[in-house]
Motif scaffolding. Structure first.
Motif, PDB file in Angstrom:
ATOM      1  N   LEU A  92      57.694 -19.306 -27.395  1.00  0.00           N
ATOM      2  CA  LEU A  92      56.692 -19.770 -28.178  1.00  0.00           C
ATOM      3  C   LEU A  92      55.354 -19.041 -27.782  1.00  0.00           C
ATOM      4  O   LEU A  92      54.434 -18.727 -28.986  1.00  0.00           O
ATOM      5  N   LEU A  93      54.999 -18.766 -26.657  1.00  0.00           N
ATOM      6  CA  LEU A  93      53.941 -18.339 -26.181  1.00  0.00           C
ATOM      7  C   LEU A  93      53.705 -16.838 -26.465  1.00  0.00           C
ATOM      8  O   LEU A  93      52.744 -16.277 -26.970  1.00  0.00           O
ATOM      9  N   MET A  94      54.855 -16.356 -26.262  1.00  0.00           N
ATOM     10  CA  MET A  94      54.904 -14.846 -26.753  1.00  0.00           C
ATOM     11  C   MET A  94      54.711 -14.709 -28.025  1.00  0.00           C
ATOM     12  O   MET A  94      54.169 -13.655 -28.725  1.00  0.00           O
ATOM     13  N   ARG A  95      55.333 -15.463 -28.788  1.00  0.00           N
ATOM     14  CA  ARG A  95      55.178 -15.322 -30.383  1.00  0.00           C
ATOM     15  C   ARG A  95      53.832 -15.463 -30.861  1.00  0.00           C
ATOM     16  O   ARG A  95      53.257 -14.685 -31.629  1.00  0.00           O
ATOM     17  N   ASP A  96      52.994 -16.646 -30.127  1.00  0.00           N
ATOM     18  CA  ASP A  96      51.678 -16.577 -30.694  1.00  0.00           C
ATOM     19  C   ASP A  96      50.812 -15.183 -30.391  1.00  0.00           C
ATOM     20  O   ASP A  96      50.061 -14.974 -31.097  1.00  0.00           O
ATOM     21  N   LEU A  97      51.336 -14.813 -29.096  1.00  0.00           N
ATOM     22  CA  LEU A  97      50.699 -13.657 -28.611  1.00  0.00           C
ATOM     23  C   LEU A  97      50.877 -12.362 -29.763  1.00  0.00           C
ATOM     24  O   LEU A  97      49.941 -11.500 -29.862  1.00  0.00           O
ATOM     25  N   ALA A  98      52.128 -12.404 -30.089  1.00  0.00           N
ATOM     26  CA  ALA A  98      52.649 -11.485 -30.899  1.00  0.00           C
ATOM     27  C   ALA A  98      52.020 -11.270 -32.176  1.00  0.00           C
ATOM     28  O   ALA A  98      51.702 -10.344 -32.744  1.00  0.00           O
ATOM     29  N   VAL A  99      51.794 -12.503 -32.906  1.00  0.00           N
ATOM     30  CA  VAL A  99      51.132 -12.552 -34.273  1.00  0.00           C
ATOM     31  C   VAL A  99      49.785 -12.414 -34.044  1.00  0.00           C
ATOM     32  O   VAL A  99      49.404 -11.683 -34.819  1.00  0.00           O
ATOM     33  N   LYS A 100      49.086 -12.968 -32.756  1.00  0.00           N
ATOM     34  CA  LYS A 100      47.675 -12.750 -32.906  1.00  0.00           C
ATOM     35  C   LYS A 100      47.255 -11.077 -32.602  1.00  0.00           C
ATOM     36  O   LYS A 100      46.175 -10.640 -33.065  1.00  0.00           O
ATOM     37  N   GLY A 101      48.008 -10.648 -31.692  1.00  0.00           N
ATOM     38  CA  GLY A 101      47.900  -9.145 -31.165  1.00  0.00           C
ATOM     39  C   GLY A 101      48.341  -8.035 -31.879  1.00  0.00           C
ATOM     40  O   GLY A 101      48.068  -6.847 -31.545  1.00  0.00           O
ATOM     41  N   ALA A 102      49.004  -8.275 -33.141  1.00  0.00           N
ATOM     42  CA  ALA A 102      49.662  -7.216 -33.682  1.00  0.00           C
ATOM     43  C   ALA A 102      48.454  -6.042 -34.522  1.00  0.00           C
ATOM     44  O   ALA A 102      48.340  -5.050 -34.163  1.00  0.00           O
ATOM     45  N   GLU A 103      47.467  -6.596 -34.896  1.00  0.00           N
ATOM     46  CA  GLU A 103      46.504  -6.071 -35.439  1.00  0.00           C
ATOM     47  C   GLU A 103      45.714  -4.919 -34.481  1.00  0.00           C
ATOM     48  O   GLU A 103      45.519  -3.957 -34.863  1.00  0.00           O
ATOM     49  N   GLU A 104      45.738  -5.533 -33.079  1.00  0.00           N
ATOM     50  CA  GLU A 104      45.167  -4.359 -32.285  1.00  0.00           C
ATOM     51  C   GLU A 104      45.853  -3.301 -32.196  1.00  0.00           C
ATOM     52  O   GLU A 104      45.136  -2.128 -31.734  1.00  0.00           O
ATOM     53  N   PHE A 105      47.080  -3.212 -32.409  1.00  0.00           N
ATOM     54  CA  PHE A 105      47.899  -1.918 -32.472  1.00  0.00           C
ATOM     55  C   PHE A 105      48.180  -1.320 -33.420  1.00  0.00           C
ATOM     56  O   PHE A 105      49.143  -0.383 -33.847  1.00  0.00           O
ATOM     57  N   GLY A 106      47.450  -1.824 -34.761  1.00  0.00           N
ATOM     58  CA  GLY A 106      47.992  -1.147 -35.988  1.00  0.00           C
ATOM     59  C   GLY A 106      49.022  -1.855 -36.805  1.00  0.00           C
ATOM     60  O   GLY A 106      49.501  -1.038 -37.622  1.00  0.00           O
ATOM     61  N   LEU A 107      49.392  -2.783 -36.195  1.00  0.00           N
ATOM     62  CA  LEU A 107      50.845  -3.349 -36.805  1.00  0.00           C
ATOM     63  C   LEU A 107      50.531  -4.754 -37.573  1.00  0.00           C
ATOM     64  O   LEU A 107      49.646  -5.406 -37.382  1.00  0.00           O
ATOM     65  N   THR A 108      51.470  -5.164 -38.431  1.00  0.00           N
ATOM     66  CA  THR A 108      51.646  -6.325 -39.269  1.00  0.00           C
ATOM     67  C   THR A 108      52.752  -7.102 -39.097  1.00  0.00           C
ATOM     68  O   THR A 108      53.931  -6.519 -39.186  1.00  0.00           O
ATOM     69  N   VAL A 109      52.652  -8.269 -38.944  1.00  0.00           N
ATOM     70  CA  VAL A 109      53.876  -9.278 -38.697  1.00  0.00           C
ATOM     71  C   VAL A 109      54.201  -9.589 -40.034  1.00  0.00           C
ATOM     72  O   VAL A 109      53.549 -10.427 -40.706  1.00  0.00           O
ATOM     73  N   VAL A 110      55.242  -9.094 -40.708  1.00  0.00           N
ATOM     74  CA  VAL A 110      55.510  -9.486 -42.239  1.00  0.00           C
ATOM     75  C   VAL A 110      56.794 -10.648 -42.238  1.00  0.00           C
ATOM     76  O   VAL A 110      57.081 -11.035 -43.252  1.00  0.00           O
ATOM     77  N   ALA A 111      57.201 -11.125 -40.960  1.00  0.00           N
ATOM     78  CA  ALA A 111      58.180 -12.251 -40.995  1.00  0.00           C
ATOM     79  C   ALA A 111      58.108 -12.854 -39.715  1.00  0.00           C
ATOM     80  O   ALA A 111      57.909 -12.033 -38.648  1.00  0.00           O
ATOM     81  N   ASN A 112      58.543 -14.334 -39.703  1.00  0.00           N
ATOM     82  CA  ASN A 112      58.311 -14.926 -38.511  1.00  0.00           C
ATOM     83  C   ASN A 112      59.526 -15.920 -38.523  1.00  0.00           C
ATOM     84  O   ASN A 112      59.159 -16.955 -39.038  1.00  0.00           O
ATOM     85  N   GLU A 113      60.581 -15.460 -37.687  1.00  0.00           N
ATOM     86  CA  GLU A 113      61.550 -16.427 -38.084  1.00  0.00           C
ATOM     87  C   GLU A 113      62.105 -17.190 -36.524  1.00  0.00           C
ATOM     88  O   GLU A 113      61.445 -16.722 -35.572  1.00  0.00           O
ATOM     89  N   SER A 114      62.637 -18.164 -36.697  1.00  0.00           N
ATOM     90  CA  SER A 114      62.984 -18.799 -35.380  1.00  0.00           C
ATOM     91  C   SER A 114      64.480 -19.207 -35.385  1.00  0.00           C
ATOM     92  O   SER A 114      65.218 -19.189 -36.432  1.00  0.00           O
ATOM     93  N   TYR A 115      65.158 -19.541 -33.949  1.00  0.00           N
ATOM     94  CA  TYR A 115      66.483 -19.988 -34.092  1.00  0.00           C
ATOM     95  C   TYR A 115      66.547 -20.823 -32.842  1.00  0.00           C
ATOM     96  O   TYR A 115      65.719 -21.092 -31.820  1.00  0.00           O
TER      97      TYR A 115
END
Length: 383
Positions: A175-198
């Motif tokens: 969960l901590l990594m997920r939040d970092l991945a969502v917030k940090g994508a823009e820094e690398f020119g990326l966009t998170v288009v889907a956020n799924e869980s299991y």
């Protein structure tokens, strides 16, 4: 006279844990490990690394004239069992410190009373949340941001993929990594288009993968460990998604090899360099790092044959640093060992380099991860 006796009794009771530890023939190190449940593979390797480190320290004379002894309890990968095990090791076994495994929730659940007992915790997991608990905890896990950044840096520099989907399990670390991945994508020119869980025991992920693909993601960032990773790879193949790159988490060697067998070069993952070096130590180019890694790799091969060095190397490092702190403190008292750990300075280990201070209990400050893949049944660096 009565008040004087009461004071003496109070002082003796307060000193009982220290006296008991000092009177023991060995220095007992406690460890809460998920030897069953979803964390079993990870924590078993952490235990293996600690065990061979203890054997090495003892072969060289031990610490302060005594041999180290590992005492561990299976927390069954649950916080409830972790609490039971931690309490037993403190009250019954009289351990003087902890070097516990990677089940964050279990370490969190026990952190308050371990801190009250003034025992240092060397952890494979992230730090507990409360500052009073963090004061007694030392994190041997690289910051989760490093794992996220390694994936994103690769996508930015080596691919044309700019849209990603995330699939994460509910563990605190993921969960901590997920939040970092969502917030940090823009820094690398990326966009998170889907956020799924299991959930860890889910048997099929086709629905979540389908939504990630439908959103236009070129890469699936999977945040999780264990057999679910192999299942996701099989689902991707069954769905015929040959252009969807799977970027997994840091994982156990067996899981990495099994997943790579399914997806081949379509599956990449961040890996600590020592894990890739298990079969070829020459991939470690830094002389100091290679010198620190060689005795560990040799000991692991001698005792276990081919095995996974990722978690084991940091388990090894935790024990060697604990021994160094006890030696520096000339004591096994928890407060003295904690303070000595904060003053050890730069320490080159087998799994990483560490630098703990009074203000920083996250020891790994430089990203140790490389992007790797499976080729011909072995881990290799992705060029």
């Amino acid at each position: 006279m009565g008040s004087h006796k009461a004071l003496v009794v109070a002082i003796m009771l307060a000193a009982t844990p220290i006296l008991a530890a000092a009177a023991q023939e060995t220095i007992k190190i406690g460890s809460s490990l998920g030897l069953t449940g979803y964390g079993s593979a990870t924590d078993a390797h952490w235990r293996d690394g600690m065990q061979i480190a203890i054997e090495q320290v003892n072969a060289q004379g031990g610490v302060l004239g005594k041999q180290l002894e590992l005492v561990f309890e299976d927390n069954k990968s649950t916080p409830q069992q972790a609490v039971v095990g931690y309490r037993k090791m403190i009250t019954d076994d009289k351990v003087v410190a902890f070097a516990s495994g990677c089940i964050s929730a279990g370490n969190f659940a026990a952190a308050s009373f371990v801190a009250k007992a003034k025992l240092p915790m060397f952890l494979c997991s992230i730090l507990p949340r409360q500052p009073a608990e963090q004061k007694w905890a030392f994190q041997f896990l690289p910051p989760p941001k490093f794992e996220v950044d390694a994936r994103y840096q690769y996508l930015k520099e080596k691919t044309d993929i700019r849209k990603v989907g995330i699939l994460s399990d509910p563990s605190p670390y993921s969960l901590l990594m997920r939040d970092l991945a969502v917030k940090g994508a823009e820094e690398f020119g990326l966009t998170v288009v889907a956020n799924e869980s299991y959930q860890q025991d889910d048997a099929d992920f086709s629905v979540q993968i389908g939504r990630v693909n439908a959103a236009g993601a070129g890469a699936l960032i999977m945040l999780g460990q264990g057999n679910a990773v192999v299942t996701v790879a099989n689902n991707i193949r069954s769905l015929g998604l040959t252009k969807l790159l799977m970027l997994g988490s840091v994982n156990e060697l067996d899981i990495l090899l099994a997943t790579g067998k399914v997806l081949n070069e379509q599956y990449l993952f961040p890996s600590p360099l020592i894990q890739v070096a298990s079969d070829d130590i020459s991939v470690i180019s830094d002389p100091a790092a290679r010198q620190a890694a060689e005795p560990f790799v040799k000991a692991m091969k001698a005792k276990y044959g081919r095995t996974d060095n990722a978690q084991a190397s940091r388990g090894w490092d935790s024990i060697l640093m604990m021994a160094a702190a006890m030696t520096k403190a000339k004591s096994v008292d928890g407060t003295a060992v904690r303070d000595a750990m904060e003053q050890l300075g730069h320490f080159v280990g087998a799994g990483a380099s560490y630098e703990f201070t009074a203000d920083n209990h996250i020891g790994i400050s430089h990203n140790p991860y490389v992007i790797a893949q499976v080729k011909d049944g072995a881990l290799v660096l992705k060029k």
